[in-house]
Design a protein around this motif. Structure first.
Motif, PDB file in Angstrom:
ATOM      1  N   THR A  50      34.681  41.224  55.797  1.00 32.39           N
ATOM      2  CA  THR A  50      35.342  42.070  54.805  1.00 32.39           C
ATOM      3  C   THR A  50      34.526  43.322  54.516  1.00 32.39           C
ATOM      4  O   THR A  50      35.032  44.274  53.956  1.00 32.39           O
ATOM      5  CB  THR A  50      35.573  41.290  53.508  1.00 32.39           C
ATOM      6  OG1 THR A  50      34.435  40.471  53.256  1.00 32.39           O
ATOM      7  CG2 THR A  50      36.800  40.426  53.586  1.00 32.39           C
ATOM      8  N   VAL A  51      33.231  43.304  54.869  1.00 28.78           N
ATOM      9  CA  VAL A  51      32.399  44.496  54.675  1.00 28.78           C
ATOM     10  C   VAL A  51      32.796  45.541  55.728  1.00 28.78           C
ATOM     11  O   VAL A  51      32.959  45.195  56.897  1.00 28.78           O
ATOM     12  CB  VAL A  51      30.905  44.137  54.820  1.00 28.78           C
ATOM     13  CG1 VAL A  51      30.039  45.387  54.762  1.00 28.78           C
ATOM     14  CG2 VAL A  51      30.495  43.156  53.753  1.00 28.78           C
ATOM     15  N   LEU A  64      33.466  33.227  50.375  1.00 31.43           N
ATOM     16  CA  LEU A  64      33.730  33.239  48.940  1.00 31.43           C
ATOM     17  C   LEU A  64      35.161  32.852  48.618  1.00 31.43           C
ATOM     18  O   LEU A  64      35.431  32.088  47.691  1.00 31.43           O
ATOM     19  CB  LEU A  64      33.430  34.623  48.355  1.00 31.43           C
ATOM     20  CG  LEU A  64      33.611  34.669  46.848  1.00 31.43           C
ATOM     21  CD1 LEU A  64      32.358  34.216  46.133  1.00 31.43           C
ATOM     22  CD2 LEU A  64      34.008  36.049  46.366  1.00 31.43           C
ATOM     23  N   TYR A 122      47.345  32.553  51.150  1.00 25.94           N
ATOM     24  CA  TYR A 122      47.140  34.007  51.164  1.00 25.94           C
ATOM     25  C   TYR A 122      45.686  34.334  50.836  1.00 25.94           C
ATOM     26  O   TYR A 122      45.061  35.170  51.484  1.00 25.94           O
ATOM     27  CB  TYR A 122      48.103  34.628  50.167  1.00 25.94           C
ATOM     28  CG  TYR A 122      47.839  36.051  49.786  1.00 25.94           C
ATOM     29  CD1 TYR A 122      48.368  37.098  50.521  1.00 25.94           C
ATOM     30  CD2 TYR A 122      47.068  36.352  48.665  1.00 25.94           C
ATOM     31  CE1 TYR A 122      48.130  38.409  50.156  1.00 25.94           C
ATOM     32  CE2 TYR A 122      46.818  37.656  48.294  1.00 25.94           C
ATOM     33  CZ  TYR A 122      47.355  38.680  49.042  1.00 25.94           C
ATOM     34  OH  TYR A 122      47.113  39.977  48.677  1.00 25.94           O
ATOM     35  N   LEU A 123      45.137  33.639  49.822  1.00 27.21           N
ATOM     36  CA  LEU A 123      43.741  33.880  49.431  1.00 27.21           C
ATOM     37  C   LEU A 123      42.789  33.600  50.592  1.00 27.21           C
ATOM     38  O   LEU A 123      41.863  34.367  50.838  1.00 27.21           O
ATOM     39  CB  LEU A 123      43.371  32.960  48.270  1.00 27.21           C
ATOM     40  CG  LEU A 123      43.392  33.542  46.856  1.00 27.21           C
ATOM     41  CD1 LEU A 123      42.853  32.511  45.881  1.00 27.21           C
ATOM     42  CD2 LEU A 123      42.548  34.799  46.773  1.00 27.21           C
ATOM     43  N   LEU A 169      37.029  30.240  45.880  1.00 30.64           N
ATOM     44  CA  LEU A 169      38.084  30.622  44.941  1.00 30.64           C
ATOM     45  C   LEU A 169      39.283  29.694  45.098  1.00 30.64           C
ATOM     46  O   LEU A 169      39.876  29.219  44.120  1.00 30.64           O
ATOM     47  CB  LEU A 169      38.527  32.067  45.171  1.00 30.64           C
ATOM     48  CG  LEU A 169      37.496  33.178  45.063  1.00 30.64           C
ATOM     49  CD1 LEU A 169      38.178  34.523  45.180  1.00 30.64           C
ATOM     50  CD2 LEU A 169      36.738  33.104  43.767  1.00 30.64           C
ATOM     51  N   MET A 216      42.545  36.260  53.054  1.00 29.56           N
ATOM     52  CA  MET A 216      41.884  37.473  52.580  1.00 29.56           C
ATOM     53  C   MET A 216      40.415  37.526  52.993  1.00 29.56           C
ATOM     54  O   MET A 216      39.772  38.551  52.897  1.00 29.56           O
ATOM     55  CB  MET A 216      41.992  37.558  51.054  1.00 29.56           C
ATOM     56  CG  MET A 216      43.370  37.915  50.552  1.00 29.56           C
ATOM     57  SD  MET A 216      43.874  39.541  51.088  1.00 29.56           S
ATOM     58  CE  MET A 216      45.263  39.158  52.104  1.00 29.56           C
ATOM     59  N   ASP A 237      34.420  35.488  55.478  1.00 31.85           N
ATOM     60  CA  ASP A 237      33.900  35.494  54.107  1.00 31.85           C
ATOM     61  C   ASP A 237      34.096  34.115  53.461  1.00 31.85           C
ATOM     62  O   ASP A 237      35.230  33.650  53.328  1.00 31.85           O
ATOM     63  CB  ASP A 237      34.633  36.566  53.298  1.00 31.85           C
ATOM     64  CG  ASP A 237      33.912  36.880  52.016  1.00 31.85           C
ATOM     65  OD1 ASP A 237      33.288  35.959  51.462  1.00 31.85           O
ATOM     66  OD2 ASP A 237      33.960  38.037  51.574  1.00 31.85           O
ATOM     67  N   THR A 244      38.966  26.290  43.482  1.00 32.03           N
ATOM     68  CA  THR A 244      39.228  26.354  42.044  1.00 32.03           C
ATOM     69  C   THR A 244      40.730  26.420  41.785  1.00 32.03           C
ATOM     70  O   THR A 244      41.266  25.698  40.939  1.00 32.03           O
ATOM     71  CB  THR A 244      38.550  27.601  41.455  1.00 32.03           C
ATOM     72  OG1 THR A 244      37.245  27.705  41.986  1.00 32.03           O
ATOM     73  CG2 THR A 244      38.503  27.541  39.949  1.00 32.03           C
ATOM     74  N   ALA A 245      41.412  27.288  42.544  1.00 28.89           N
ATOM     75  CA  ALA A 245      42.844  27.472  42.339  1.00 28.89           C
ATOM     76  C   ALA A 245      43.616  26.191  42.656  1.00 28.89           C
ATOM     77  O   ALA A 245      44.593  25.858  41.977  1.00 28.89           O
ATOM     78  CB  ALA A 245      43.348  28.628  43.185  1.00 28.89           C
TER      79      ALA A 245
END
Lengths: 122, 546
Positions: free
Chosen positions: A68-69, A81, A43-44, A85, A47, A79, A88-89
């Motif tokens: 995303t902008v 980024l 899901y992340l 994330l 995004m 994106d 890390t998750a």
């Protein structure tokens, strides 16, 4: 189309995870938890937008704008980024899954069963 | 780096976290040498406390400090923010954990301390400190995980049948919570385009300029709210509390109830009163029974109802339990209701939008929650450590088998008495001011005509009566009466009783010297409500694109 397929897959993954967590077998509960956390990771990633180009600086020759902008336009990039994330998750999820499996084994040693109906907290 | 990109990096902000991290590693490296490990652990917590005092002094005299990791300007890098609210929570944590660690050295068995206790303790403290200091939503998730991992191990520390079962429940629940948190954070990033809390607040205050639709942000912040309510153990997310607190070693139950729970409370205050408070859905929420369009118009009633339910469930549960830990665990559920109630009352009072003047009542509500948190942190850790000391003496904490502790161990019983009176709210102890401020918030909200304020007062009164009931029941059953054989034949540890008595003195000291505590809590509350100052301190760059 990709969005629809991914949304359906995500829904299925969350449903499957929830179903497994509600089972009586501890191993299935741990499976359910890992599936839910993997579903959250997928899901992340979604995004960050699915339609953009690869996030490489200068890939398109111009100033890259993330999809995303708002009003990013046609030449936008996915994106990057969210992928940082997710890394890390994933690492955190790896650790917690390992712990949950060890805990399952200890539970089996202490109770002699993996049936949650026979394991009581009191 | 060019001058216009120069960013503020105050290294004192990370000092407490570095102390906790260095101690965790050092105690892990010295696990074969028990005495060295214990000395290092105690020195480390001393350094942690000293750095927190230093940081608190710097922030209170010089204003909010920020630490931009590797001098990357916000919102691109990881931001740590030490404002009055963060240092208030850090001071609370430092005060309680110093006592808990001193107690642990005498309480936890040799083998347990050598294998894992000290490193895990400091890692948990690191996670707690990181959660208080971070200014980034995803970073908050990471610190939550750092805090939770050691707590899973602590719940299963004794690894008996009861402990493994409780730990499984606790772990699975928190893993699901973590997945929910990730979902909420991912959604927030997709809808607002940022993870930095200050940037998030700035964008939500002017959603049209950044192309944000506030309605999904409200929904996602509600998912995030579930995670914090789970951490704080607010009804209906309270059911994991009693088994987990009972399974963990007594000093860890004190840590979980005193400090970890407050991380949930802090996150609610920081995110919903500093960040999401400025958001509003144009044209109203469109939900039955809710008026107004601001995010807090939704979270206010939710907090309010959850607080009332917590006070009732905690109170009724605690009255009927038959051992000390369960009574204190249910009491924690009830007391967290008292912390959240003033938040729920003031959430719907006044205007929370960016730049709007902060009213006295709003500040009072947050002050009440913070002072009550401090009181609960000290008094409840004291009670859990009394329970540990009783277990050390008598080998049991069942109320039926205890009795006459007042006769045999007057200092221990006296400390329990002081802790109970503080929870009940008898002057001049710390708890009196907590209760007073909660009732004052309710009263003033009633005078100002806030909806539901009368219900809040009535609920708080019922909750207070329950508190008196279950604590006097515990006192009469376990501490008064004839000396039972288990109490008669036990021996006490001087260190355990000394730490508990020292905490009882702290409870009295906070009550008598309340003035500085109040002004500290007041500046923390003002920092929590002043979104504009928070955004200015972090100073996120405005991202422009052609």
């Amino acid at each position: 189309m990709t969005q629809v397929v991914l949304a359906a897959v995500l829904g299925l993954l969350f449903a499957l995870g929830t179903f497994l967590i509600l089972r009586r077998d501890v191993v299935r509960v741990v499976w359910g938890v890992s599936i839910i956390s993997q579903a959250a990771n997928v899901y992340l990633v979604t995004m960050g937008g699915l339609s953009g180009q690869a996030p490489v600086l200068g890939h398109d020759g111009g100033h890259p704008v993330a999809c995303t902008v708002p009003d990013a336009g046609a030449g936008c990039i996915t994106d990057p980024l969210v992928q940082a994330l997710v890394l890390t998750a994933i690492v955190i999820g790896f650790g917690t899954t390992a712990f949950a499996l060890v805990l399952t084994y200890r539970l089996y040693e202490e109770h002699g069963t993996l049936d949650l109906g026979e394991v009581t907290v009191e | 780096m060019s001058a216009d990109l120069a960013v503020s990096t105050s290294h004192v902000v990370v000092a407490p976290m570095l102390a906790a991290l260095a101690t965790a590693v050092a105690t892990l490296a010295t696990r074969r040498y028990g005495d060295v490990q214990r000395v290092l652990s105690l020195l480390g917590i001393g350094a942690y406390g000293a750095f927190v005092v230093l940081l608190t002094g710097t922030v209170l005299s010089g204003g909010t400090l920020t630490y931009q990791l590797s001098a990357w300007p916000a919102p691109f890098g990881i931001t740590l923010v030490a404002d009055a609210l963060a240092v208030f929570m850090l001071s609370l944590a430092a005060l309680v954990t110093v006592a808990i660690l001193a107690y642990s050295v005498a309480y936890v068995g040799d083998q347990g301390q050598r294998v894992s206790y000290h490193p895990l303790f400091h890692f948990m403290l690191l996670g707690v400190s990181g959660s208080f200091l971070t200014g980034d939503v995803f970073n908050l998730f990471v610190w939550f995980e750092v805090m939770l991992m050691p707590s899973y191990v602590f719940v299963v520390f004794y690894s008996g049948p009861r402990h493994t079962a409780a730990a499984l429940q606790y772990t699975v629940l928190n893993l699901v919570g973590s997945a929910l948190m990730l979902v909420a954070i991912g959604g927030l990033y997709a809808t607002t385009g940022t993870l930095n809390m200050a940037d998030l607040a700035r964008r939500l205050a002017d959603p049209a300029a950044f192309g944000i639709d506030p309605a999904p942000v409200l929904g996602l912040s509600a998912i995030l709210f579930i995670v914090f309510a789970l951490k704080a153990g607010i009804v209906p997310f309270q059911f994991w509390v009693p088994p987990a607190y009972r399974a963990a070693p007594a000093p860890i139950s004190a840590f979980l109830a005193g400090v970890t729970k407050k991380v949930g409370v802090y996150a609610i205050v920081r995110l919903y009163f500093t960040v999401f408070a400025v958001g509003a859905v144009e044209g109203g929420l469109g939900l039955p029974g809710l008026s107004g369009g601001s995010f807090l118009a939704f979270f206010g009633p939710v907090l309010f109802l959850m607080a009332l339910a917590s006070m009732l469930v905690g109170g009724i549960g605690a009255v009927s339990r038959d051992n000390l830990d369960d009574v204190f665990a249910y009491s924690s559920i009830g007391q967290v209701g008292f912390i959240v109630l003033p938040l729920g009352v003031v959430a719907t009072v006044g205007d929370h939008s960016l730049g709007a003047p902060v009213t006295d009542l709003q500040v009072l509500g947050i002050v009440a929650a913070l002072v009550y948190s401090l009181n609960h942190a000290v008094a409840k850790s004291l009670l859990f450590m009394v329970s540990g000391a009783v277990h050390d003496i008598a080998g049991t904490i069942e109320l039926d088998r205890l009795g006459g502790i007042t006769t045999r161990y007057p200092v221990l019983a006296g400390s329990f008495f002081v802790g109970s009176l503080a929870l009940i709210g008898i002057p001049p102890l710390s708890g009196f001011f907590g209760k007073l401020l909660v009732f004052d918030t309710g009263g003033r909200a009633l005078a100002a005509g806030a909806p539901g304020a009368g219900l809040a007062l009535a609920g708080a009164l019922v909750g207070a009566i329950f508190t008196i009931a279950y604590l006097s029941r515990t006192w009469t059953k376990a501490f008064w009466g004839g000396v039972t054989p288990v109490v008669e034949n036990g021996t006490r540890s001087v260190v355990l009783v000394a730490v508990v008595a020292a905490l009882a003195l702290v409870v009295v000291a906070i009550g008598i010297g309340f003035d500085p505590v109040y002004s500290f809590a007041e500046s923390a509350a003002e920092a929590a409500l002043d979104t504009e100052a928070y955004v200015d301190a972090v100073d996120p760059e405005v991202v422009t694109h052609e």
